[in-house]
Each structure stands twice: as C-alpha cells, then as structure tokens.
Design an enzyme around this catalytic site. Sequence first.
Site, PDB file in Angstrom:
ATOM      1  N   HIS A 105      24.128 -22.614  14.268  1.00  0.00           N
ATOM      2  CA  HIS A 105      24.396 -21.437  13.421  1.00  0.00           C
ATOM      3  C   HIS A 105      25.896 -21.190  13.226  1.00  0.00           C
ATOM      4  CE1 HIS A 105      20.170 -20.718  13.925  1.00  0.00           C
ATOM      5  NE2 HIS A 105      20.278 -20.412  15.193  1.00  0.00           N
ATOM      6  N   LYS A 163      14.373 -20.554  24.323  1.00  0.00           N
ATOM      7  CA  LYS A 163      14.150 -19.118  24.560  1.00  0.00           C
ATOM      8  C   LYS A 163      12.740 -18.667  24.185  1.00  0.00           C
ATOM      9  CE  LYS A 163      16.721 -17.760  20.340  1.00  0.00           C
ATOM     10  NZ  LYS A 163      17.212 -19.124  20.027  1.00  0.00           N
ATOM     11  N   ASN A 181      12.418 -11.811  18.590  1.00  0.00           N
ATOM     12  CA  ASN A 181      12.410 -12.972  17.708  1.00  0.00           C
ATOM     13  C   ASN A 181      11.109 -13.753  17.805  1.00  0.00           C
ATOM     14  OD1 ASN A 181      14.060 -14.379  15.781  1.00  0.00           O
ATOM     15  ND2 ASN A 181      14.272 -16.055  17.239  1.00  0.00           N
TER      16      ASN A 181
END
Length: 464
Positions: free
Chosen positions: A223, A154, A177
């Site tokens: 995660h 990403k 981010n």
Amino acid sequence: MITSPAWRGKRFAVLGLARSGAATVRALLASGAGVLGWDSNEAAREMLAKAPPLQGRGWGGGLSTSELARKSDMPHPNPSPEGEGLKMGDPLESDLSGFAGMVVSPGVPLNRHPIAAHARAAGVPLIGDIELFAQARADLPAHRVVGITGTNGKSTTTALIHHIVETAGIPTRLGGNIGLPILGQEPLPEGGVYVLELSSYQIDLTHSLDCDVAVLLNITPDHLDRYDGFEGYAAAKGRLFGMQSKGHAAIIGIGDAASANIARQVALSGRSEDVTKIAPGVCMDQSRWPALQGPHNAQNALAAIAACEALGIDRAAIDRGLESFPGLPHRMERIASRHGVLFVNDSKATNPESTAPALAAFPRIHWILGGVAKTESLEACRPGFGHVVRAYTIGEAGPLFARLLEGDMPVEQSGTLEAAVRASAAHAQPGEAVLLSPACASFDQFRDFEHRGDAFRAAVEALG
C-alpha cells in the site's frame, strides 16, 4: 446496532456508503445525529435509499431515505444543530463548518482525495467507523477490545482469536476489516470481547481506540501508494499502540526490523511490562491444527495464544480453539483432494510476502500465480522455490512472472485460471499440492480475491 448518546444532535458527513458506510449512517441516525451522506457510486446511494423510512424531523423535513435520494441534486445547507435525519449530498460541495466528524471509507486515499484538505480547512476531524466505535465504548456494557494489525496474516489471526474466545464461552463479536461492520452489530453483554481486524487505512482514521490487547504481526512493503514511503506505512501500524493505555497488552511480532522497532518504542515509552514479543522461526507441533499449517500459521497461532492468555483464557480452552478452528475461505483453504492431489485456495495472498509462507507449507507444489502485480520482484518467495515442481502464470503479470521464474523451475504461461487448473491437475502426482497463491491483486480478471478464489474452486470442481 451500536449507538451512542454522544452523537445526539451532532452533524456528521459520511463519504462512502458501502457496507461500513451504510452501517455508520444507520448507527448515527439511530443515535439522533444529522448525516450528510454521499457515494460516487449511484448503486450504493440507491442501496441505502431502499432502507425503511427514517424517523424524525430530519434535514429534509421528515422525508424517507428514498425521497431524499431522489432529491440528491438539491442544495445542501447545513442543518440546524438539533436536526436529525439523512441528507444526500457531496461533502466536497458542502460547508462542513460545525460538523462533528467527516467519516471516510477506508478505501478513500487520504493522500490524494481532496476531502482531506476540505475537512481540515473546516476544522473537522477525519474519522472512520472504528473511531465512532471507540467513542461509543463508554456507553456500552463493560467489555474488552482486541485489535489486530499487520501486513500479512491478520485476518486468520483475528478469526482465530475470535474462535478461541467463543470456544471459551465468552460473548464476542468479530469486526473491523473482517466480517460485518462493527457498528451494525448488536452490543455485547457485560464481559464480552470485541475482536477487530484493523488495516492501516482504518488506523489512519482512528484516534481514541484504546485496545485492551493490541497485536502487530509483521510489516512488509504494501500500500505504498497511500503513504510517504515505507516509513509512513510502518508508522500507521505503530499508531495502534500509541492509543493504548499503560497496562494494556501489546503483542508484537519481531521478525522484521520495522515491527521490532515498534516493540522497542513501546517498551521505551514506559510500557516494557506490557510487551510480549513473538519471535520468528519457533518450531511448534501443528499436527493437531489442520487449518493452521505452515510456519506463517505457527506465528499466527503464537500471537493468538498470547492474546487469549492476556484475556485470561485458560490453556485448555485455547487448545480446543486451535484444534477446532475451521480456517478462513481463500486463506490456505483446502478445497479438495483428487487422486491424492491436494488443491489449496490461497487467493488472499495478494503480494509476494504473503505467498512466501504458503510455499513453505507443502513439500511439492504446483504453483498458480499472477494477476495485477504490486511489485516486479518475486524475491520474497525465493526461499520456497525448492518446493515448487512447476509454476503456472496467469493474468496481466503472467509474462513478467514467467521471465522471473524461468531458470529456477519449469513454467507454463497458462493465461487464465481455468487453464492453469487444468494444466496443474494434469501434471500433479499423488502427494503433491496444487496451490493458488497468486502474489498479486485480482482486478485484471476478477472483482476481488474472493471472486478469484471462488473461480478456482469452480475450476477444480469442473475437472470431473
């Protein structure tokens, strides 16, 4: 900075005062909101305290941020609704009743941190800076937003879309981010495009971001300590499309079952015409894109092309952007060529799934890997094992990875990154590549993946 009259006279608590948290505090204060700020890291509180004095009557009677920081152990009653200014205090020790939002850093684990239950008990929404940006959009000059998420790729895709938009002469901002906090940047003029990289953590804290173009690259296990299994993690990614209006573009990679399922759900919701599917394994001529080598970057480029076409950018501008894209530090970054050996810094590859494409990008590789393992398996990398001439393991996971790879390739347990660079440089022949793609987090030996990548560059430069 980006401000909004919608926040004026309201009260917000902000937990986490690093880059995005500090930008959030300043944007809220500049908008006339009252802010209760806190960070368990005293250095972060001190950093915010060094800002210029904040104007307004304030919770603390017009004290500067430095004076407020020194008084951080004082009681913290709620401000009057019309109060402005900053007060330092732990929101867990404060009555949040009447607050408009509990702004949480994406790094705070909502499934374990007590702030989630504390805010819910007070009826206060848990939000992040991206949600505040979404709330501010109505008062910004007319613009569009591209949101990009996915487990891997990403950052590269976000930077590539931003670069193509910029190459096309359209005003644009990069945030989320990646890059600078979005609230800390100047608003775009009319017709501009905000390009946001969005982690699952940021999407968790966002409720009203209606992206004009939303991109999902892939979903692989990552995660999982923050979610109720893989399904919960995948659902967090899918929420990006649930916030979209009908008619807005949804670009989704379908190379994994979870992403393909999200594409089906978006289509079944009455938005089939909005969906563009990016299939895996498409062969493309990448020879004119030096910073976009390897099959994974072919997929990233396809997603970026589709996003830019959805924005109405012509193909000539897209081609110019692909050809001139410089790439990102620590992501398949070509840092040196010495005696015919290419040295590549892919320090951002912090799990096996993100390392796998790197192993497919070069025919003969000396592979440096290791750190803090996120999994005890390297099976995701197996398709690229045939490209590996020799592996060099480092860090905490070094012995484990050496055991996993023995029998498939020659392995040296180097221990440190510097030793691995010296050993790989000694073995590598002209035409081969030394690749740092660790498949691990960095926190056993480095501050973060950037520090690890910088150390790799320094070790290569030290070869003489």
